[in-house]
Structures are given as structure tokens and as C-alpha cells.
Design a protein around this motif. Structure first.
Motif, short mmCIF file in Angstrom:
data_model
loop_
_atom_site.label_atom_id
_atom_site.label_comp_id
_atom_site.label_asym_id
_atom_site.label_seq_id
_atom_site.Cartn_x
_atom_site.Cartn_y
_atom_site.Cartn_z
N LYS A 1 44.38 30.55 38.84
CA LYS A 1 44.75 31.30 40.05
C LYS A 1 45.71 32.45 39.69
CE LYS A 1 45.02 31.87 44.58
NZ LYS A 1 43.92 32.37 45.40
N ARG A 2 46.61 32.19 38.75
CA ARG A 2 47.52 33.28 38.32
C ARG A 2 46.72 34.40 37.64
NH1 ARG A 2 50.98 29.09 36.89
NH2 ARG A 2 50.31 29.15 34.72
N GLU A 3 45.71 34.00 36.85
CA GLU A 3 44.90 35.00 36.14
C GLU A 3 43.95 35.76 37.07
OE1 GLU A 3 44.82 32.26 32.07
OE2 GLU A 3 42.98 32.54 33.21
N HIS A 4 43.52 35.09 38.15
CA HIS A 4 42.57 35.68 39.10
C HIS A 4 43.09 35.45 40.52
CE1 HIS A 4 39.87 35.78 35.63
NE2 HIS A 4 40.17 34.53 35.44
N PRO A 5 44.14 36.18 40.90
CA PRO A 5 44.79 35.87 42.20
C PRO A 5 43.87 36.03 43.42
CG PRO A 5 45.76 37.82 41.09
CD PRO A 5 44.82 37.22 40.13
N ALA A 6 42.81 36.82 43.29
CA ALA A 6 41.93 37.00 44.45
C ALA A 6 40.93 35.85 44.61
CB ALA A 6 41.16 38.32 44.31
N ALA A 7 40.83 34.99 43.58
CA ALA A 7 39.80 33.94 43.62
C ALA A 7 40.15 32.85 44.63
CB ALA A 7 39.66 33.32 42.23
#
Ligand code: 13P
Ligand code: SF4
Length: 300
Positions: free
Chosen positions: A184-190
Motif C-alpha cells: 500500500k505504501r508502494e502503490h497508495p492508489a491501490a
């Protein structure tokens, strides 16, 4: 002739249908006539016009198909494809629990043996567990074998009292919240979509909770583009087929069910050609387990 052509030819000759769970390898999903979650596949197996059902999944699924269609030939292409969670509950322990809780209704997750179903009042799958428990008059519920799904259902129905069996799916139970949070930190929009076999601390941070079919629908119909998928890798494989425009991340690299991956194209061909492995069950167990499955199909 290619293997695919041989399989399709045999299928026609034998009036057979290939059904596959969403966790099956992608080549099996591609050749199957129907791909679905446990409830979809149970409903299909309860009513169809084929003589033979080739069940690409694991033992409890093939057993359920046989129980619901006792006059059909049901074949599981790999006899050793089991489910560790289904093996965590035994009838002796369940009978003991029933004696200790005489007023409780026994709800068993479909991931259980025919013998355990025969000892249960009603079956459920991850897609209907909350509705099934709501449909029961009893205030006390014994839920077997998945403690995580049971805890999720209990959280949705606080007015009932639950006794949970201490079983779990290793694939989902070993997912750690740190893995999900890192992604989630790496892909906050996911958006995070999780199967209810995951632990409660994963479900607490998820945007969506549902069966494999429900997760597929959520991703395909959402306007969002990126998703963290907290279930077995087969769902990601299926999404790459049906929703190539979406970007998905497997919540943890080891979310692979070894049993679901035991069937391959060669075994599928042999299963049709040599008719193995045919599922045979004790008639008494089958008759008692049928009530448990049929009550589920009728209730939702
Ligand atoms: P569903 O496809 O019904 O969500 O089930 C998941 C599962 O673990 C099957 O073994
Ligand atoms: Fe069993 Fe889990 Fe594999 Fe499903 S994913 S078949 S519950 S071990």
C-alpha cells in the motif's frame, strides 16, 4: 492433434463438462466450460445435463459435486489434490462439540469432508456465509472449520453466539498485515480486496471483502485501476484474462495453493481418457451430507 483438441474431442464423446475453480492454473481455466467460486460451481453441479463432471479443483469440491449429483460420474484429475483446512476438522471432535453445545446449529464451510458435512446442519461458502447464518433461527452457532471466516461472520452478526473451530487456510492465514501495508505504501492508489479466509487484521484494512467471484466482480466493475489482491494467485491470473486493463499486486508472494496447482493439462487429458479418479462415497454419508448442501442452495 494438440492436447487441447484431444481433450475437447473426448469431452464431446463422453458428454462431459469441465468445471474449474478460480485458483486452478491458467491453462485449465482457459479450457474449462465454467470457472467460478465454490458456490457457483456447487449450483452448477446440482443442475446440469452432462453425464460426467470433470472437477478441476480439490477433493472437497469434487465430493460436493458428487453429493449434489449422485447419478453422475464425477472425476477429480488428481486424487492427491486436497485442502489442508478441510483436513483440520474431524467428525469425532465435531460430535464432541455438538454434545457440549446441544442448542447450537452447526454451520460448516464447504471446505470440509463429506463426513463432516453429514454431521452439520447447513453448509456455506465464502460468498454466502453471512446470509446462511442469518437464515438460521438458533442463537448459538458452531462454525467449522475456518476460524477466520467464522470470526468475520461473527463480526457481522453480533447478536449470535459463535463457537469457532480452530482451522484455517495456510495460504490466507500466513498473509501478514505488514506485507499488505508495504504494498500500500508502494502503490497508495491501490484498493485492497481480501478473501474472508484472511486474518481479521487484514480484513480491517481492506476496501473490499468477498469470495473469489466477488473479488473478480469488484475489480472488473470498479473505476479504480490498481488493486492489492489478498487471495490465491489464481485470481490474479484470471484478472489478467478478463480485465487486462487493471493492474494487480499479489498481497504476498507465497499466496499459492499447492493443492490447487496439482492438476495440469496432461492430467486433465488422462482423467477424460482413462476416467480417473472417479469419486465414490459411502451412500449413508452422501445422503446425510446432501441435506447440508441442499439447504444452503435453497437458502440463498
Ligand atoms: P471461494 O472461491 O468460494 O471464494 O473459495 C475459496 C477457497 O479457498 C476454495 O478453496
Ligand atoms: Fe484449501 Fe486454502 Fe487451498 Fe482453498 S486455498 S483449497 S482453503 S488450502
Amino acid at each position: 492433434m494438440t492436447l487441447v483438441q484431444k481433450i475437447n474431442k473426448l469431452k464431446k464423446e463422453k458428454n462431459a463438462v469441465i468445471v474449474a475453480h478460480t485458483y486452478q492454473p491458467i491453462e485449465i481455466q482457459k479450457i474449462a466450460d465454467i470457472v467460478g467460486d465454490s458456490f457457483q460451481l456447487s449450483k452448477f453441479c446440482a443442475a446440469n445435463d452432462y453425464d460426467t463432471i470433470i472437477f478441476c479443483g480439490v477433493m472437497f469440491m469434487a465430493e460436493s459435486a458428487k453429493i449434489l449429483s449422485p447419478d453422475k460420474k464425477v472425476i477429480l484429475p488428481e486424487i492427491d489434490a486436497g485442502c489442508p483446512m478441510a483436513d483440520m476438522v474431524d467428525t469425532a471432535g465435531l460430535k464432541r462439540l455438538k454434545k457440549e453445545n446441544p442448542e447450537a446449529a452447526v454451520v460448516c464451510y464447504i471446505n470440509s469432508s463429506a463426513a463432516v458435512k453429514a454431521e452439520s446442519d447447513i453448509c456455506c461458502t465464502s460468498s454466502n456465509a453471512v446470509d446462511i447464518v442469518m437464515s438460521i433461527d438458533n442463537d448459538k452457532i458452531i462454525f467449522v472449520p475456518d476460524r477466520n471466516l467464522g470470526a468475520y461472520v461473527a463480526s457481522q452478526i453480533p447478536e449470535k453466539e459463535f463457537t469457532l473451530w480452530d482451522g484455517y487456510c495456510p495460504v490466507h492465514d500466513e498473509l501478514r498485515r505488514e506485507s499488505v501495508e508495504k504494498l500500500k505504501r508502494e502503490h497508495p492508489a491501490a484498493k485492497i480486496a481480501a478473501h474472508p479466509e484472511c486474518r481479521g487484521d487484514i480484513l480491517a484494512v481492506s476496501d473490499f471483502i468477498g469470495s473469489t467471484k466477488a473479488i473478480l466482480e469488484y475489480v472488473t466493475t470498479s473505476k479504480e485501476k490498481e488493486f492489492i489482491i489478498a487471495t490465491e494467485i489464481g485470481v490474479i491470473d484470471r484478472l489478467s484474462l478478463i480485465a487486462p486493463g487493471k493492474t494487480t499486486y499479489l498481497a504476498q508472494v507465497d499466496m499459492i495453493c499447492a493443492d490447487m496447482k496439482k492438476i495440469d493439462m496432461e492430467k486433465l487429458f488422462i482423467s477424460l481418457n482413462e476416467e480417473k479418479y472417479i469419486i465414490e462415497l459411502d451412500k449413508d454419508i452422501m445422503d446425510r451430507a446432501r441435506g447440508c448442501l441442499e439447504r444452503m442452495v435453497a437458502a440463498v
